[in-house]
Design a protein around this motif. Structure first.
Motif, PDB file in Angstrom:
ATOM      1  N   GLU A 134      46.316   1.309  59.492  1.00  0.00           N
ATOM      2  CA  GLU A 134      46.813   2.277  60.469  1.00  0.00           C
ATOM      3  C   GLU A 134      48.031   3.014  59.910  1.00  0.00           C
ATOM      4  OE1 GLU A 134      45.662  -1.438  63.021  1.00  0.00           O
ATOM      5  OE2 GLU A 134      46.622  -1.012  61.095  1.00  0.00           O
ATOM      6  N   SER A 135      48.226   4.221  60.379  1.00  0.00           N
ATOM      7  CA  SER A 135      49.409   5.002  60.026  1.00  0.00           C
ATOM      8  C   SER A 135      49.678   6.016  61.131  1.00  0.00           C
ATOM      9  CB  SER A 135      49.219   5.724  58.689  1.00  0.00           C
ATOM     10  OG  SER A 135      48.139   6.626  58.754  1.00  0.00           O
ATOM     11  N   CYS A 174      43.467   5.585  61.466  1.00  0.00           N
ATOM     12  CA  CYS A 174      42.981   4.280  61.021  1.00  0.00           C
ATOM     13  C   CYS A 174      41.984   4.548  59.897  1.00  0.00           C
ATOM     14  CB  CYS A 174      42.325   3.545  62.167  1.00  0.00           C
ATOM     15  SG  CYS A 174      41.467   2.022  61.677  1.00  0.00           S
ATOM     16  N   ALA A 175      42.406   4.275  58.676  1.00  0.00           N
ATOM     17  CA  ALA A 175      41.566   4.526  57.514  1.00  0.00           C
ATOM     18  C   ALA A 175      40.845   3.249  57.111  1.00  0.00           C
ATOM     19  CB  ALA A 175      42.411   5.037  56.360  1.00  0.00           C
ATOM     20  N   ALA A 176      39.531   3.358  56.977  1.00  0.00           N
ATOM     21  CA  ALA A 176      38.712   2.214  56.577  1.00  0.00           C
ATOM     22  C   ALA A 176      38.446   2.258  55.078  1.00  0.00           C
ATOM     23  CB  ALA A 176      37.394   2.220  57.334  1.00  0.00           C
ATOM     24  N   SER A 177      38.317   1.072  54.486  1.00  0.00           N
ATOM     25  CA  SER A 177      38.120   0.981  53.034  1.00  0.00           C
ATOM     26  C   SER A 177      36.688   1.298  52.618  1.00  0.00           C
ATOM     27  CB  SER A 177      38.487  -0.418  52.556  1.00  0.00           C
ATOM     28  OG  SER A 177      37.684  -1.384  53.210  1.00  0.00           O
ATOM     29  N   GLU A 178      35.787   1.355  53.589  1.00  0.00           N
ATOM     30  CA  GLU A 178      34.405   1.711  53.299  1.00  0.00           C
ATOM     31  C   GLU A 178      33.820   2.426  54.498  1.00  0.00           C
ATOM     32  OE1 GLU A 178      33.525  -2.580  52.731  1.00  0.00           O
ATOM     33  OE2 GLU A 178      31.854  -2.197  54.097  1.00  0.00           O
ATOM     34  N   SER A 179      32.571   2.784  54.403  1.00  0.00           N
ATOM     35  CA  SER A 179      31.943   3.582  55.446  1.00  0.00           C
ATOM     36  C   SER A 179      31.995   2.889  56.805  1.00  0.00           C
ATOM     37  CB  SER A 179      30.486   3.857  55.076  1.00  0.00           C
ATOM     38  OG  SER A 179      29.831   4.497  56.142  1.00  0.00           O
ATOM     39  N   ILE A 180      32.340   3.677  57.831  1.00  0.00           N
ATOM     40  CA  ILE A 180      32.319   3.156  59.199  1.00  0.00           C
ATOM     41  C   ILE A 180      31.048   3.590  59.919  1.00  0.00           C
ATOM     42  CG2 ILE A 180      34.820   3.039  59.380  1.00  0.00           C
ATOM     43  CD1 ILE A 180      34.694   5.613  61.074  1.00  0.00           C
ATOM     44  N   PHE A 181      30.128   4.180  59.169  1.00  0.00           N
ATOM     45  CA  PHE A 181      28.903   4.690  59.794  1.00  0.00           C
ATOM     46  C   PHE A 181      28.157   3.579  60.524  1.00  0.00           C
ATOM     47  CE2 PHE A 181      25.588   7.694  60.446  1.00  0.00           C
ATOM     48  CZ  PHE A 181      24.400   7.009  60.343  1.00  0.00           C
ATOM     49  N   SER A 182      28.173   2.363  59.950  1.00  0.00           N
ATOM     50  CA  SER A 182      27.433   1.252  60.557  1.00  0.00           C
ATOM     51  C   SER A 182      28.248   0.458  61.569  1.00  0.00           C
ATOM     52  CB  SER A 182      26.933   0.302  59.457  1.00  0.00           C
ATOM     53  OG  SER A 182      28.037  -0.298  58.811  1.00  0.00           O
ATOM     54  N   ILE A 183      29.488   0.870  61.775  1.00  0.00           N
ATOM     55  CA  ILE A 183      30.334   0.170  62.751  1.00  0.00           C
ATOM     56  C   ILE A 183      29.956   0.656  64.142  1.00  0.00           C
ATOM     57  CG2 ILE A 183      32.662  -0.235  63.580  1.00  0.00           C
ATOM     58  CD1 ILE A 183      32.088  -1.559  60.918  1.00  0.00           C
ATOM     59  N   ASN A 184      29.581  -0.275  65.027  1.00  0.00           N
ATOM     60  CA  ASN A 184      29.123   0.121  66.358  1.00  0.00           C
ATOM     61  C   ASN A 184      30.222   0.771  67.176  1.00  0.00           C
ATOM     62  OD1 ASN A 184      27.188  -1.762  65.338  1.00  0.00           O
ATOM     63  ND2 ASN A 184      26.302  -1.841  67.371  1.00  0.00           N
ATOM     64  N   ALA A 212      32.750  10.923  57.826  1.00  0.00           N
ATOM     65  CA  ALA A 212      32.803  11.396  56.439  1.00  0.00           C
ATOM     66  C   ALA A 212      34.089  10.947  55.742  1.00  0.00           C
ATOM     67  CB  ALA A 212      32.679  12.915  56.390  1.00  0.00           C
ATOM     68  N   LYS A 213      35.161  10.817  56.517  1.00  0.00           N
ATOM     69  CA  LYS A 213      36.453  10.386  55.971  1.00  0.00           C
ATOM     70  C   LYS A 213      36.733   8.907  56.242  1.00  0.00           C
ATOM     71  CE  LYS A 213      38.684  14.927  56.250  1.00  0.00           C
ATOM     72  NZ  LYS A 213      39.850  15.699  56.770  1.00  0.00           N
ATOM     73  N   ASN A 214      35.779   8.234  56.893  1.00  0.00           N
ATOM     74  CA  ASN A 214      35.960   6.809  57.229  1.00  0.00           C
ATOM     75  C   ASN A 214      37.255   6.581  57.997  1.00  0.00           C
ATOM     76  OD1 ASN A 214      33.603   6.278  55.786  1.00  0.00           O
ATOM     77  ND2 ASN A 214      34.735   5.942  53.886  1.00  0.00           N
ATOM     78  N   THR A 215      37.534   7.451  58.933  1.00  0.00           N
ATOM     79  CA  THR A 215      38.812   7.420  59.646  1.00  0.00           C
ATOM     80  C   THR A 215      38.593   7.616  61.141  1.00  0.00           C
ATOM     81  OG1 THR A 215      39.977   8.291  57.706  1.00  0.00           O
ATOM     82  CG2 THR A 215      41.103   8.461  59.818  1.00  0.00           C
ATOM     83  N   VAL A 216      39.388   6.879  61.903  1.00  0.00           N
ATOM     84  CA  VAL A 216      39.424   7.021  63.348  1.00  0.00           C
ATOM     85  C   VAL A 216      40.838   7.463  63.725  1.00  0.00           C
ATOM     86  CG1 VAL A 216      39.197   5.832  65.556  1.00  0.00           C
ATOM     87  CG2 VAL A 216      37.675   5.270  63.666  1.00  0.00           C
ATOM     88  N   TYR A 217      40.922   8.337  64.711  1.00  0.00           N
ATOM     89  CA  TYR A 217      42.208   8.886  65.121  1.00  0.00           C
ATOM     90  C   TYR A 217      42.488   8.566  66.585  1.00  0.00           C
ATOM     91  CZ  TYR A 217      41.327  11.716  60.959  1.00  0.00           C
ATOM     92  OH  TYR A 217      41.050  12.137  59.685  1.00  0.00           O
ATOM     93  N   LEU A 218      43.769   8.548  66.918  1.00  0.00           N
ATOM     94  CA  LEU A 218      44.183   8.474  68.316  1.00  0.00           C
ATOM     95  C   LEU A 218      45.268   9.527  68.513  1.00  0.00           C
ATOM     96  CD1 LEU A 218      43.768   6.952  71.008  1.00  0.00           C
ATOM     97  CD2 LEU A 218      45.785   5.589  70.406  1.00  0.00           C
ATOM     98  N   GLN A 219      44.910  10.609  69.178  1.00  0.00           N
ATOM     99  CA  GLN A 219      45.870  11.653  69.517  1.00  0.00           C
ATOM    100  C   GLN A 219      46.543  11.269  70.823  1.00  0.00           C
ATOM    101  OE1 GLN A 219      46.802  14.560  67.808  1.00  0.00           O
ATOM    102  NE2 GLN A 219      48.375  14.667  69.412  1.00  0.00           N
ATOM    103  N   CYS A 244      44.148  -0.951  65.190  1.00  0.00           N
ATOM    104  CA  CYS A 244      42.788  -0.459  65.074  1.00  0.00           C
ATOM    105  C   CYS A 244      41.848  -1.663  64.937  1.00  0.00           C
ATOM    106  CB  CYS A 244      42.694   0.425  63.826  1.00  0.00           C
ATOM    107  SG  CYS A 244      41.082   1.130  63.499  1.00  0.00           S
ATOM    108  N   ASN A 245      40.671  -1.552  65.518  1.00  0.00           N
ATOM    109  CA  ASN A 245      39.687  -2.631  65.470  1.00  0.00           C
ATOM    110  C   ASN A 245      38.300  -2.058  65.237  1.00  0.00           C
ATOM    111  OD1 ASN A 245      37.539  -4.055  67.481  1.00  0.00           O
ATOM    112  ND2 ASN A 245      38.730  -5.578  66.368  1.00  0.00           N
ATOM    113  N   ALA A 246      37.560  -2.730  64.366  1.00  0.00           N
ATOM    114  CA  ALA A 246      36.166  -2.360  64.115  1.00  0.00           C
ATOM    115  C   ALA A 246      35.261  -3.474  64.610  1.00  0.00           C
ATOM    116  CB  ALA A 246      35.934  -2.134  62.624  1.00  0.00           C
TER     117      ALA A 246
END
Length: 115
Positions: free
Chosen positions: A6-7, A22-32, A74-81, A95-97
Motif C-alpha cells: 500500500e502507498s 495497493c500494488a500487487a506483485s503479480e496479476s490480480i486478474f484471478s483475484i475474486n 493491467a497495472k495490478n493495482t487497486v485504488y481507494l479515492q 489492502c486485502n486480496a
C-alpha cells in the motif's frame, strides 16, 4: 503468492482528499475480491470497500458517497479515492486480496485526518 504494497497515506486536513494505492506483485486478474480495510487505534479492523472481478463495488455506510474503490488489472493495482475526509477516518488502511482458499494482506498505510 501475491504480495501487496500500500502507498498514498499521510496527514490531511478535514475535508481534504487522498488516494491510496495497493500494488500487487503479480496479476490480480484471478483475484475474486480486492478489499480495503482500516483499523483505528483501540478498535477492530473494519471493511471499508470491496471490488470484485466484475467491477462490482460495496462500501461501508460510513464512507458511502465519499470513497471510491477501483481496480486496474493491467497495472495490478487497486485504488481507494478518499474525499471529504473526516477525523474519524484516521486509521491504518490495509489492502486485502481474496479468492477461495487464499487471502493476503498488505502491511498497511497510515491515514491521519487532523487540523
Amino acid at each position: 503468492q501475491v504480495q501487496l504494497v500500500e502507498s498514498g497515506g499521510g496527514l490531511v486536513q478535514p475535508g481534504g482528499s487522498l488516494r491510496l494505492s495497493c500494488a500487487a506483485s503479480e496479476s490480480i486478474f484471478s483475484i475474486n475480491v480486492m478489499h480495503w480495510y482500516r483499523q483505528a487505534p483501540g478498535k477492530g479492523r473494519e471493511l471499508v470497500a470491496a471490488i470484485n472481478s466484475d467491477g462490482n463495488t460495496n462500501y461501508a455506510d460510513s464512507v458511502k458517497g465519499r470513497f471510491t474503490i477501483s481496480r486496474d488489472n493491467a497495472k495490478n493495482t487497486v485504488y481507494l479515492q478518499m474525499n471529504s475526509l473526516k477525523p474519524e477516518d484516521t486509521a491504518v488502511y490495509y489492502c486485502n486480496a481474496y479468492r477461495p482458499g487464499f487471502t493476503q494482506w498488505g502491511q498497511g498505510t497510515q491515514v491521519t485526518v487532523s487540523s
